[in-house]
Design a protein around this motif. Sequence first.
Motif, PDB file in Angstrom:
ATOM      1  N   ARG A  18       0.840  -1.195   0.000  1.00 48.22           N
ATOM      2  CA  ARG A  18       0.000   0.000   0.000  1.00 48.22           C
ATOM      3  C   ARG A  18       0.875   1.245   0.000  1.00 48.22           C
ATOM      4  NH1 ARG A  18      -5.549  -1.059   1.399  1.00 48.22           N
ATOM      5  NH2 ARG A  18      -6.637   0.047  -0.225  1.00 48.22           N
ATOM      6  N   ASP A  92     -12.207  -2.925   1.111  1.00 47.39           N
ATOM      7  CA  ASP A  92     -10.839  -3.309   0.752  1.00 47.39           C
ATOM      8  C   ASP A  92     -10.723  -4.723   0.188  1.00 47.39           C
ATOM      9  OD1 ASP A  92      -9.393  -1.019   1.064  1.00 47.39           O
ATOM     10  OD2 ASP A  92      -8.081  -1.773   2.615  1.00 47.39           O
ATOM     11  N   TYR A  95      -9.061  -4.996  -3.254  1.00 45.69           N
ATOM     12  CA  TYR A  95      -7.614  -4.803  -3.199  1.00 45.69           C
ATOM     13  C   TYR A  95      -6.912  -6.047  -2.663  1.00 45.69           C
ATOM     14  CZ  TYR A  95      -3.147  -2.436  -2.522  1.00 45.69           C
ATOM     15  OH  TYR A  95      -1.822  -2.098  -2.591  1.00 45.69           O
ATOM     16  N   ASP A 110      -5.226   0.837  -6.991  1.00 41.42           N
ATOM     17  CA  ASP A 110      -5.733   0.808  -5.614  1.00 41.42           C
ATOM     18  C   ASP A 110      -7.131   1.393  -5.656  1.00 41.42           C
ATOM     19  OD1 ASP A 110      -6.400   1.138  -2.942  1.00 41.42           O
ATOM     20  OD2 ASP A 110      -4.380   1.702  -2.325  1.00 41.42           O
ATOM     21  N   PRO A 112      -9.940   1.032  -3.762  1.00 45.10           N
ATOM     22  CA  PRO A 112     -10.565   1.646  -2.581  1.00 45.10           C
ATOM     23  C   PRO A 112     -10.008   3.036  -2.269  1.00 45.10           C
ATOM     24  CG  PRO A 112      -9.996  -0.634  -2.131  1.00 45.10           C
ATOM     25  CD  PRO A 112      -9.356  -0.285  -3.433  1.00 45.10           C
ATOM     26  N   HIS A 113      -8.704   3.202  -2.379  1.00 44.05           N
ATOM     27  CA  HIS A 113      -8.145   4.513  -2.055  1.00 44.05           C
ATOM     28  C   HIS A 113      -8.398   5.540  -3.154  1.00 44.05           C
ATOM     29  CE1 HIS A 113      -5.283   3.457   1.512  1.00 44.05           C
ATOM     30  NE2 HIS A 113      -6.569   3.397   1.812  1.00 44.05           N
ATOM     31  N   GLU A 298      -5.398   2.428   7.956  1.00 44.20           N
ATOM     32  CA  GLU A 298      -5.761   3.703   7.356  1.00 44.20           C
ATOM     33  C   GLU A 298      -4.983   4.878   7.948  1.00 44.20           C
ATOM     34  OE1 GLU A 298      -7.207   3.586   4.709  1.00 44.20           O
ATOM     35  OE2 GLU A 298      -8.275   1.677   4.748  1.00 44.20           O
ATOM     36  N   HIS A 350     -13.528  -6.333   7.099  1.00 47.58           N
ATOM     37  CA  HIS A 350     -12.436  -5.555   7.682  1.00 47.58           C
ATOM     38  C   HIS A 350     -11.552  -6.397   8.595  1.00 47.58           C
ATOM     39  CE1 HIS A 350     -14.097  -1.218   6.973  1.00 47.58           C
ATOM     40  NE2 HIS A 350     -13.552  -1.762   5.894  1.00 47.58           N
TER      41      HIS A 350
END
Length: 448
Positions: A18, A92, A95, A110, A112-113, A298, A350
Amino acid sequence: MSAPTQSKREGNLEAPTRHPLDWQNPEFYDEGPLFAEMERVFDICHGCRRCVSLCNSFPTLFDLVDESETMEVDGVKKADYWKVVDHCYLCDLCYMTKCPYVPPHEWNVDFPHLMLRAKATRFRKEGAKAAHKLMSSTDMIGKLAGIPVVAQTVNAVNQTGVARKVLDKTLGVHPDASLPKYHSRKGRSRATKAASAVTAPEPVNGTTGRVALFATCYGNYNEPHIVEDLVKVFNHNGIEVTLVEKEQCCGMPKLELGDLEAVAAAKDANIPAMKRMIDQGYDIVGPVPSCVLMFKQELPLMFPEDGNVQAVKERIFDPFEYLMARHAGGKLKTDFPQTLGKVAYHTACHLRVQNMGLKTRDLLKLVPDTEIDVIERCSGHDGTYGVKSEFFETATKICRPVVTRVQKAAADHFSSDCPMAGHMIENGLKDGREPEHPLTLLRKAYGL
């Protein structure tokens, strides 16, 4: 059509990495580069389509492409990109489990980001609906709704048809959505009362045996029994438990809204308190996967150069991750007087993306004569997404395969590490059964 960078490799053979989130750079919020990056990534997704079975972002994107004049991403209106963004709740899973083009692959996808960047850009430009801001203010709602007498009134009113219609009209909360209950006896106070003295806690296998509990908003206001269960189970295993001196919302609801300044403010409140406990020799444990993920992933990506944030990242644990680490070091009691029978166990998104393996399953399997049926699919709840009127039907559809698996399991218990996911499943079952958190099941197995 915007062509992705050519690569000699199809897919990725290396572990995903990441990149830090460059959210404090003004260019992060520039719509020109944002839309260009969305077009690039959407084109890669369109050519792959492996994520179609996850959240509704991908079916929405692929429908937009297939219904456009060109049947390519360049035929989709930029204004329609927001329809894709709205359905991403930052689970996520794309990913971590599906995308073959995540870093270190040179296509550097990426998703989600990128969606988080879009949410943050829109929030900075337009703000958010007052109702959505209120829904994400979990501390404020919990404090108000958790006042004695008020809690009982709120819980009762939330069950009436008239009140639910009002909530639908005013806050956009679907009349059929499962709403959390509120309690005047908070999780933090229950933890203090439930805790017993532990003499000479022993460090083992990367754990100190001394835990500072981050109760979380949900554990504090909505399901305080989970916090109490955690304390009882940990104390039973010779683990000292105290509370983080003070806490507020981890910031995940504000992250999903795109309000990154509010996330930073929550960080400034929580991280110093956690770091003080770590400096005193405590590990940090939180009972809700989303909250633990916030501090594990995060915030460290938002503040990569903040030493205190990185220190918390290294010392915060999911409860079952912590207990299984103790088990590996020979410090977990396995003399369970009670069996659990068959458990339909939903593993939260998560939790899965924390890359620790199925620790909850592994621990519950230690209970004699206990069978664990693992369900690795999204429940569709995901924070406030599953209660909003505009998304409830979609969330229910996402949850349907999980509900079906629970029904087919014919289990003695159904459970999820995410209490909200548990109630989403309950809402789909409609048979009067209620979810039991894995910590609750473990406490039962110990006969505590």
